[in-house]
Design an enzyme around this catalytic site. Sequence first.
Site, mmCIF file in Angstrom:
data_model
loop_
_atom_site.group_PDB
_atom_site.id
_atom_site.type_symbol
_atom_site.label_atom_id
_atom_site.label_comp_id
_atom_site.label_asym_id
_atom_site.label_seq_id
_atom_site.Cartn_x
_atom_site.Cartn_y
_atom_site.Cartn_z
ATOM 1 N N GLY A 225 21.291 18.878 -59.227
ATOM 2 C CA GLY A 225 20.506 17.753 -58.744
ATOM 3 C C GLY A 225 20.568 16.603 -59.730
ATOM 4 O O GLY A 225 21.523 16.495 -60.506
ATOM 5 N N SER A 226 19.542 15.781 -59.721
ATOM 6 C CA SER A 226 19.580 14.560 -60.530
ATOM 7 C C SER A 226 19.295 14.853 -62.004
ATOM 8 O O SER A 226 18.702 15.876 -62.352
ATOM 9 C CB SER A 226 18.549 13.571 -59.997
ATOM 10 N N GLY A 230 16.714 17.501 -63.838
ATOM 11 C CA GLY A 230 17.322 18.434 -64.798
ATOM 12 C C GLY A 230 16.613 18.383 -66.140
ATOM 13 O O GLY A 230 16.344 19.421 -66.765
ATOM 14 N N GLU A 245 23.624 21.335 -63.341
ATOM 15 C CA GLU A 245 24.742 20.500 -62.869
ATOM 16 C C GLU A 245 24.121 19.206 -62.379
ATOM 17 O O GLU A 245 23.478 19.180 -61.330
ATOM 18 C CB GLU A 245 25.472 21.187 -61.700
ATOM 19 N N GLU A 376 23.729 5.934 -62.013
ATOM 20 C CA GLU A 376 24.179 6.579 -60.780
ATOM 21 C C GLU A 376 23.445 5.977 -59.582
ATOM 22 O O GLU A 376 22.224 5.990 -59.532
ATOM 23 C CB GLU A 376 23.912 8.086 -60.847
HETATM 24 P P1 NDP Z 1 16.978 15.889 -56.990
HETATM 25 O O1 NDP Z 1 16.993 16.159 -58.447
HETATM 26 O O2 NDP Z 1 16.013 14.884 -56.482
HETATM 27 O O3 NDP Z 1 16.667 17.216 -56.174
HETATM 28 C C1 NDP Z 1 17.428 18.377 -56.308
HETATM 29 C C2 NDP Z 1 16.565 19.577 -55.954
HETATM 30 O O4 NDP Z 1 15.550 19.721 -56.933
HETATM 31 C C3 NDP Z 1 15.856 19.455 -54.618
HETATM 32 O O5 NDP Z 1 15.794 20.726 -54.028
HETATM 33 C C4 NDP Z 1 14.474 18.977 -55.040
HETATM 34 O O6 NDP Z 1 13.465 19.245 -54.106
HETATM 35 C C5 NDP Z 1 14.269 19.774 -56.300
HETATM 36 N N1 NDP Z 1 13.297 19.229 -57.239
HETATM 37 C C6 NDP Z 1 12.852 17.959 -57.373
HETATM 38 N N2 NDP Z 1 11.972 17.872 -58.396
HETATM 39 C C7 NDP Z 1 11.846 19.115 -58.914
HETATM 40 C C8 NDP Z 1 11.115 19.683 -59.981
HETATM 41 N N3 NDP Z 1 10.307 18.947 -60.748
HETATM 42 N N4 NDP Z 1 11.249 20.995 -60.241
HETATM 43 C C9 NDP Z 1 12.079 21.761 -59.513
HETATM 44 N N5 NDP Z 1 12.797 21.293 -58.469
HETATM 45 C C10 NDP Z 1 12.702 19.985 -58.183
HETATM 46 O O7 NDP Z 1 18.454 15.520 -56.566
HETATM 47 P P2 NDP Z 1 19.000 15.142 -55.121
HETATM 48 O O8 NDP Z 1 18.615 16.190 -54.138
HETATM 49 O O9 NDP Z 1 18.643 13.751 -54.815
HETATM 50 O O10 NDP Z 1 20.566 15.281 -55.338
HETATM 51 C C11 NDP Z 1 21.351 14.253 -55.814
HETATM 52 C C12 NDP Z 1 21.672 14.457 -57.277
HETATM 53 O O11 NDP Z 1 22.355 15.679 -57.449
HETATM 54 C C13 NDP Z 1 22.580 13.403 -57.839
HETATM 55 O O12 NDP Z 1 22.144 12.991 -59.099
HETATM 56 C C14 NDP Z 1 23.913 14.124 -57.928
HETATM 57 O O13 NDP Z 1 24.786 13.566 -58.875
HETATM 58 C C15 NDP Z 1 23.484 15.490 -58.281
HETATM 59 N N6 NDP Z 1 24.529 16.464 -57.965
HETATM 60 C C16 NDP Z 1 25.195 17.054 -59.010
HETATM 61 C C17 NDP Z 1 26.251 17.917 -58.775
HETATM 62 C C18 NDP Z 1 26.960 18.597 -59.910
HETATM 63 O O14 NDP Z 1 27.503 19.670 -59.685
HETATM 64 N N7 NDP Z 1 26.982 18.053 -61.108
HETATM 65 C C19 NDP Z 1 26.691 18.213 -57.408
HETATM 66 C C20 NDP Z 1 25.909 17.556 -56.400
HETATM 67 C C21 NDP Z 1 24.863 16.719 -56.687
HETATM 68 P P3 NDP Z 1 13.069 18.227 -52.919
HETATM 69 O O15 NDP Z 1 14.143 17.210 -52.820
HETATM 70 O O16 NDP Z 1 13.000 19.100 -51.754
HETATM 71 O O17 NDP Z 1 11.764 17.638 -53.280
#
Ligand code: NDP
Length: 487
Positions: A225-226, A230, A245, A376
């Site tokens: 995720g973001s 992370g 990641e 990003e």
């Molecule tokens: P987010 O970080 O917003 O969310 C990712 C996941 O984390 C979602 O399931 C979200 O839940 C959950 N989440 C949010 N806050 C928390 C927290 N405090 N504790 C635990 N879980 C949490 O990312 P996005 O979904 O917007 O995805 C896009 C991002 O992912 C981009 O930055 C992209 O670059 C990255 N990415 C990286 C990859 C890699 O392999 N390096 C591959 C693909 C994407 P919810 O959204 O349901 O609230």
Amino acid sequence: MAVYKNYIGGNWVPSSGGVFSSINPSTEKAIGYFQKSAASDVSKAVDAAEDAQKKWSNIPAPRRGEILLSIAQLLRKEKERLARLETTEMGKVLTEARGDVQEAVDIAEYMAGEGRRLFGNTTPSELRNKFCMTVRMPVGVVGIITPWNFPIAIPAWKLMPALVCGNAVVWKPSSDTPLCAVELTKLIEKAGVPKGVVNLVTGPGDPAGTAIVRHKKMRGISFTGSRDTGLWITQNAGIKKVGLELGGKNGIIIMDDADIDLALDGVIWGAFGTTGQRCTAASRVIVHEKIKKKFENALVNRARKLRLGSGLDSKTDVGPLVNKAAVEKSQRYVEIGKKEGAKLLCGGEKHGTRGFFYKPTVFTEVSIDMRIAKEEIFGPVLSIISFRKLEEAVEYMNAVDYGLSSSIYTNNIKNAFQAIENIEAGITYVNASTIGAEVHLPFGGVKQTGNGTREAGITGIEEFSEIKAVYIDYSGKLQRAQIDIER
Ligand code: NDP
């Protein structure tokens, strides 16, 4: 409209937190209701996983691999249905959605084979009559938290190695793609994964995700995720095995000796494929000043012709962004770019009145200190930066906090190898775009893209197993390492 449930301990159950809807980004209509799980639901899932994990890890790994093979077969059979569902839920064009499901098939097959490998090492001992080796153990109960942009492939990249290594998981998918998660879980159930080994808990990052991260019984966390999320996870997970990641700000270098048409194809695919919503998307083109004008004109010409629309329509090149917030984010960065003095060549605005569409956008005269060149955006917004020498291009490439993917277009082997050596990224492509990972190679990045984890391939096994060193002394006497060595 259908109400979908959590999957805990082998049962489809409601949560204690009510429901939320998932929206089709092309039509803005809801496609179903899903559980808004609370911390107590996560706890139930962790307990179920803890119970199941010991039994699961006791099943011989080759048999676990066979179950993964059944998942692969079911995914293959259901590929078209899943791909259509994915396009409906998150917008990417159907050909790409098929690719996403195929990636899940590939990783399931690859990891099924790992059931008969899961190699450790043997190595000589410094003492006589002593045997040394390493064996792999499961991590235990692992929390998996995934984003929406590859709603089948990314979870599969985590679930398959986790399962073959003998872990049980609690999985929280993105709230933008819970339907894909429910459907993948149904296939996992159908393939014969025992009850409690995979538990699905839908709902928002807070509280469902945070409860997973903080849970004391959770031995590992695998997150994609973001960067901000992370970072939060690193600060709150405590002592757990954490794999991260995160984001990217990937660039393509185009040398003056490159095949420009080939580079153009790569840039269009890298920048506007999946509407720019890939962690490996190309959001910077670093182009030699000698060919900049020619390249720019050709690029804008191509970008303007891209057809926006529903991903289910075979004529569509670019689907919608995932949600309203993503449209607002792209728009915000376009305004920032203009204020910073970059020149907008095309796009820069929403498209249509319904759906989250945003026009493919190109900025030129961008310098590396501008925010549009560093942060990003995760949308179809591309920055063109020019350079004179390769060293300068590499310096620009590296002038960001992230280090996921990178690419160079050149017909000179020296340039290619210098780029491979000097670019700070987990992936470098030569004469290909920044996207196109294959499941048997390691995937991940450096700098703020992650914490050193590499997913897929054999490195996927590293993330989901612990190594135990084993010493077997058959000398029948006390032998002290470092001390009783004959020199
Ligand atoms: P987010 O970080 O917003 O969310 C990712 C996941 O984390 C979602 O399931 C979200 O839940 C959950 N989440 C949010 N806050 C928390 C927290 N405090 N504790 C635990 N879980 C949490 O990312 P996005 O979904 O917007 O995805 C896009 C991002 O992912 C981009 O930055 C992209 O670059 C990255 N990415 C990286 C990859 C890699 O392999 N390096 C591959 C693909 C994407 P919810 O959204 O349901 O609230």
